[in-house]
Scaffold this motif. Structure first.
Motif, PDB file in Angstrom:
ATOM      1  N   GLU A   1       0.676  -1.179  -0.051  1.00  0.00           N
ATOM      2  CA  GLU A   1      -0.195  -0.039   0.007  1.00  0.00           C
ATOM      3  C   GLU A   1       0.836   1.291  -0.204  1.00  0.00           C
ATOM      4  O   GLU A   1       2.202   1.251   0.415  1.00  0.00           O
ATOM      5  CB  GLU A   1      -0.913   0.003   1.127  1.00  0.00           C
ATOM      6  CG  GLU A   1      -0.308  -0.018   2.616  1.00  0.00           C
ATOM      7  CD  GLU A   1      -1.341  -0.485   3.612  1.00  0.00           C
ATOM      8  OE1 GLU A   1      -2.405  -0.555   3.275  1.00  0.00           O
ATOM      9  OE2 GLU A   1      -0.696  -0.590   4.967  1.00  0.00           O
ATOM     10  N   GLU A   2       0.496   2.444  -0.309  1.00  0.00           N
ATOM     11  CA  GLU A   2       1.075   3.648  -0.774  1.00  0.00           C
ATOM     12  C   GLU A   2       0.342   4.428   0.674  1.00  0.00           C
ATOM     13  O   GLU A   2      -0.987   4.331   0.624  1.00  0.00           O
ATOM     14  CB  GLU A   2       0.765   4.121  -1.873  1.00  0.00           C
ATOM     15  CG  GLU A   2       1.015   3.571  -2.901  1.00  0.00           C
ATOM     16  CD  GLU A   2       2.584   3.293  -3.404  1.00  0.00           C
ATOM     17  OE1 GLU A   2       2.893   4.252  -4.157  1.00  0.00           O
ATOM     18  OE2 GLU A   2       3.126   2.231  -2.925  1.00  0.00           O
ATOM     19  N   ILE A   3       1.184   4.940   1.649  1.00  0.00           N
ATOM     20  CA  ILE A   3       0.540   5.728   2.756  1.00  0.00           C
ATOM     21  C   ILE A   3       0.984   6.981   2.602  1.00  0.00           C
ATOM     22  O   ILE A   3       2.048   7.341   2.860  1.00  0.00           O
ATOM     23  CB  ILE A   3       0.753   4.853   4.016  1.00  0.00           C
ATOM     24  CG1 ILE A   3       0.495   3.404   3.936  1.00  0.00           C
ATOM     25  CG2 ILE A   3       0.142   5.555   5.233  1.00  0.00           C
ATOM     26  CD1 ILE A   3       1.910   2.688   3.938  1.00  0.00           C
ATOM     27  N   ILE A   4      -0.026   8.009   2.872  1.00  0.00           N
ATOM     28  CA  ILE A   4       0.162   9.391   2.481  1.00  0.00           C
ATOM     29  C   ILE A   4      -0.015  10.009   4.009  1.00  0.00           C
ATOM     30  O   ILE A   4      -1.351   9.914   4.481  1.00  0.00           O
ATOM     31  CB  ILE A   4      -0.330  10.116   1.326  1.00  0.00           C
ATOM     32  CG1 ILE A   4       0.277   9.320   0.103  1.00  0.00           C
ATOM     33  CG2 ILE A   4      -0.220  11.689   1.309  1.00  0.00           C
ATOM     34  CD1 ILE A   4      -0.942   8.187  -0.391  1.00  0.00           C
ATOM     35  N   SER A   5       0.736  10.821   4.641  1.00  0.00           N
ATOM     36  CA  SER A   5       0.488  11.470   5.752  1.00  0.00           C
ATOM     37  C   SER A   5       0.444  12.943   5.402  1.00  0.00           C
ATOM     38  O   SER A   5       1.334  13.793   5.046  1.00  0.00           O
ATOM     39  CB  SER A   5       1.396  11.290   6.934  1.00  0.00           C
ATOM     40  OG  SER A   5       1.472   9.974   7.271  1.00  0.00           O
TER      41      SER A   5
ATOM     42  N   THR B   1      -4.587  -3.715  -6.661  1.00  0.00           N
ATOM     43  CA  THR B   1      -4.309  -4.763  -5.673  1.00  0.00           C
ATOM     44  C   THR B   1      -5.109  -4.731  -4.480  1.00  0.00           C
ATOM     45  O   THR B   1      -5.354  -3.486  -4.217  1.00  0.00           O
ATOM     46  CB  THR B   1      -2.752  -5.080  -5.429  1.00  0.00           C
ATOM     47  OG1 THR B   1      -2.227  -3.810  -4.681  1.00  0.00           O
ATOM     48  CG2 THR B   1      -1.934  -5.146  -6.603  1.00  0.00           C
ATOM     49  N   ARG B   2      -5.432  -5.622  -3.802  1.00  0.00           N
ATOM     50  CA  ARG B   2      -6.035  -5.512  -2.579  1.00  0.00           C
ATOM     51  C   ARG B   2      -5.421  -6.591  -1.358  1.00  0.00           C
ATOM     52  O   ARG B   2      -6.010  -7.033  -0.818  1.00  0.00           O
ATOM     53  CB  ARG B   2      -7.247  -6.256  -2.740  1.00  0.00           C
ATOM     54  CG  ARG B   2      -8.217  -5.522  -3.745  1.00  0.00           C
ATOM     55  CD  ARG B   2      -9.527  -6.283  -4.205  1.00  0.00           C
ATOM     56  NE  ARG B   2     -10.305  -5.692  -5.087  1.00  0.00           N
ATOM     57  CZ  ARG B   2     -11.340  -4.832  -4.940  1.00  0.00           C
ATOM     58  NH1 ARG B   2     -11.548  -4.413  -3.746  1.00  0.00           N
ATOM     59  NH2 ARG B   2     -12.010  -4.222  -5.975  1.00  0.00           N
ATOM     60  N   GLN B   3      -4.010  -6.280  -1.122  1.00  0.00           N
ATOM     61  CA  GLN B   3      -3.292  -7.192  -0.204  1.00  0.00           C
ATOM     62  C   GLN B   3      -2.876  -6.068   0.697  1.00  0.00           C
ATOM     63  O   GLN B   3      -1.828  -6.426   1.607  1.00  0.00           O
ATOM     64  CB  GLN B   3      -2.331  -7.659  -0.889  1.00  0.00           C
ATOM     65  CG  GLN B   3      -2.816  -8.827  -1.912  1.00  0.00           C
ATOM     66  CD  GLN B   3      -3.652  -9.835  -1.098  1.00  0.00           C
ATOM     67  OE1 GLN B   3      -3.377 -10.374  -0.016  1.00  0.00           O
ATOM     68  NE2 GLN B   3      -4.978 -10.203  -1.725  1.00  0.00           N
ATOM     69  N   GLY B   4      -3.102  -4.861   0.835  1.00  0.00           N
ATOM     70  CA  GLY B   4      -2.425  -3.847   1.620  1.00  0.00           C
ATOM     71  C   GLY B   4      -2.636  -4.435   3.098  1.00  0.00           C
ATOM     72  O   GLY B   4      -3.615  -5.036   3.616  1.00  0.00           O
ATOM     73  N   THR B   5      -1.799  -3.812   3.988  1.00  0.00           N
ATOM     74  CA  THR B   5      -1.629  -4.196   5.565  1.00  0.00           C
ATOM     75  C   THR B   5      -3.186  -3.548   6.095  1.00  0.00           C
ATOM     76  O   THR B   5      -4.124  -4.171   6.964  1.00  0.00           O
ATOM     77  CB  THR B   5      -0.624  -3.529   6.070  1.00  0.00           C
ATOM     78  OG1 THR B   5       0.506  -4.069   5.571  1.00  0.00           O
ATOM     79  CG2 THR B   5      -0.636  -4.079   7.741  1.00  0.00           C
ATOM     80  N   ILE B   6      -3.691  -2.241   5.910  1.00  0.00           N
ATOM     81  CA  ILE B   6      -4.608  -1.781   6.177  1.00  0.00           C
ATOM     82  C   ILE B   6      -5.613  -1.232   5.141  1.00  0.00           C
ATOM     83  O   ILE B   6      -6.871  -1.455   5.266  1.00  0.00           O
ATOM     84  CB  ILE B   6      -4.135  -0.353   7.129  1.00  0.00           C
ATOM     85  CG1 ILE B   6      -3.504  -0.678   8.244  1.00  0.00           C
ATOM     86  CG2 ILE B   6      -5.377   0.451   7.389  1.00  0.00           C
ATOM     87  CD1 ILE B   6      -2.830   0.401   9.164  1.00  0.00           C
ATOM     88  N   GLY B   7      -4.877  -0.599   4.144  1.00  0.00           N
ATOM     89  CA  GLY B   7      -6.111  -0.021   3.000  1.00  0.00           C
ATOM     90  C   GLY B   7      -6.372  -1.306   1.843  1.00  0.00           C
ATOM     91  O   GLY B   7      -6.264  -1.025   0.881  1.00  0.00           O
ATOM     92  N   ARG B   8      -6.872  -2.221   2.400  1.00  0.00           N
ATOM     93  CA  ARG B   8      -7.077  -3.159   1.351  1.00  0.00           C
ATOM     94  C   ARG B   8      -8.345  -2.737   0.532  1.00  0.00           C
ATOM     95  O   ARG B   8      -8.603  -3.341  -0.611  1.00  0.00           O
ATOM     96  CB  ARG B   8      -7.849  -4.563   2.106  1.00  0.00           C
ATOM     97  CG  ARG B   8      -6.384  -5.274   2.890  1.00  0.00           C
ATOM     98  CD  ARG B   8      -6.853  -6.478   3.553  1.00  0.00           C
ATOM     99  NE  ARG B   8      -5.816  -7.019   4.398  1.00  0.00           N
ATOM    100  CZ  ARG B   8      -5.041  -8.106   3.965  1.00  0.00           C
ATOM    101  NH1 ARG B   8      -5.374  -8.445   2.760  1.00  0.00           N
ATOM    102  NH2 ARG B   8      -3.903  -8.340   4.773  1.00  0.00           N
TER     103      ARG B   8
END
Length: 254
Positions: free
Chosen positions: A72-76, A247-254
């Protein structure tokens, strides 16, 4: 014979109230906004590559210990205050109103987040984008962002190869705007893409509807839609290719 006037077509716009999906861990509290849930009978909580937009609160003196994200790509995005980041690559970074942080987690990225005891209370958005492919190379971007111009949209991240300061590995663009009461702008749009709007602060009229604090709207076409602030407002918007491979394998953002 004169041609009959064409009918005015209203844009397809779905609104959503403040989310009721939240977790309370005391000094760390989060509210999950799922853009796909605004659309009736939509079978995905996300919307194309945009998985979720998380409103996060951290009290002063809060530590979120080292943990891993994958795929996943996580943006803060931190409009006020500071969020302190460190990771196993040796980075110690401060994200604030002048900087944006993007973790391209790929095959795996470990990080921690913290506020110090003398930091102000933190309210930010953490945005989860689904990448186009699994197990990409991990990396991190932490960059200064352009100065804000009141009442104008500021482009902060986009797909690789765009003119945005930072990138994600799928077809999503991200904008923010401080809109003064009584001022009108046009919602960001892109041909063939859809737009998700979230009101971080304030209240606006958008199209034929109205949105208040932490409410959102999804426009499922590329119409030009006016947005008028009914009070001073802080807005974020995403243009999204709904047909992009995901893709749908993100740790949180599936």
């Amino acid at each position: 014979m004169d041609d009959a006037p064409s009918a005015t077509t209203q844009p397809t716009l779905y609104t959503a109230p403040r989310t009721e999906i939240s977790q309370n861990q005391g000094k760390f509290r989060i509210h999950f906004n799922f853009p796909g849930r605004a659309v009736p009978e939509h079978d995905d909580h996300g919307y194309g590559p945009l998985a979720t937009v998380v409103e996060s609160f951290m009290d002063p003196g809060t530590l979120i210990r080292m943990h891993q994200h994958r795929n996943e790509e996580i943006i803060s995005w931190v409009p006020d205050g500071v969020m302190r980041h460190d990771d196993r690559q040796g980075n110690e970074l401060v994200t604030d109103a002048d900087h944006l942080l993007v973790m391209n987690a790929g095959s795996g990225f470990w990080h921690a987040e913290e506020t110090l005891a003398d930091d102000p209370p933190l309210r930010m958005l953490q945005i989860f984008v689904r990448p186009h492919s699994l197990d990409l190379d991990p990396g991190i971007q932490h960059e200064p962002i352009p100065n804000r111009v009141d009442n104008e949209w500021r482009h902060l991240f986009g797909p690789e190869g765009t003119d945005a300061p930072l990138f994600v590995r799928n077809a999503v663009d991200f904008y923010d705007c401080r809109l003064a009461a009584g001022t009108t702008t046009t919602l960001p749009s892109r041909a063939g893409w859809h737009t998700y709007l979230y009101v971080f602060d304030g209240a606006v009229d958008v199209g034929e509807g109205s949105l208040g604090y932490t409410e959102s709207a999804l426009v499922t076409d590329d119409s030009d839609i006016p947005v008028t602030a009914t009070e001073d407002s802080t807005l974020v918007a995403f243009t999204i290719n709904p047909d992009a491979p995901i893709t749908r394998q993100g740790t949180i953002g599936r």
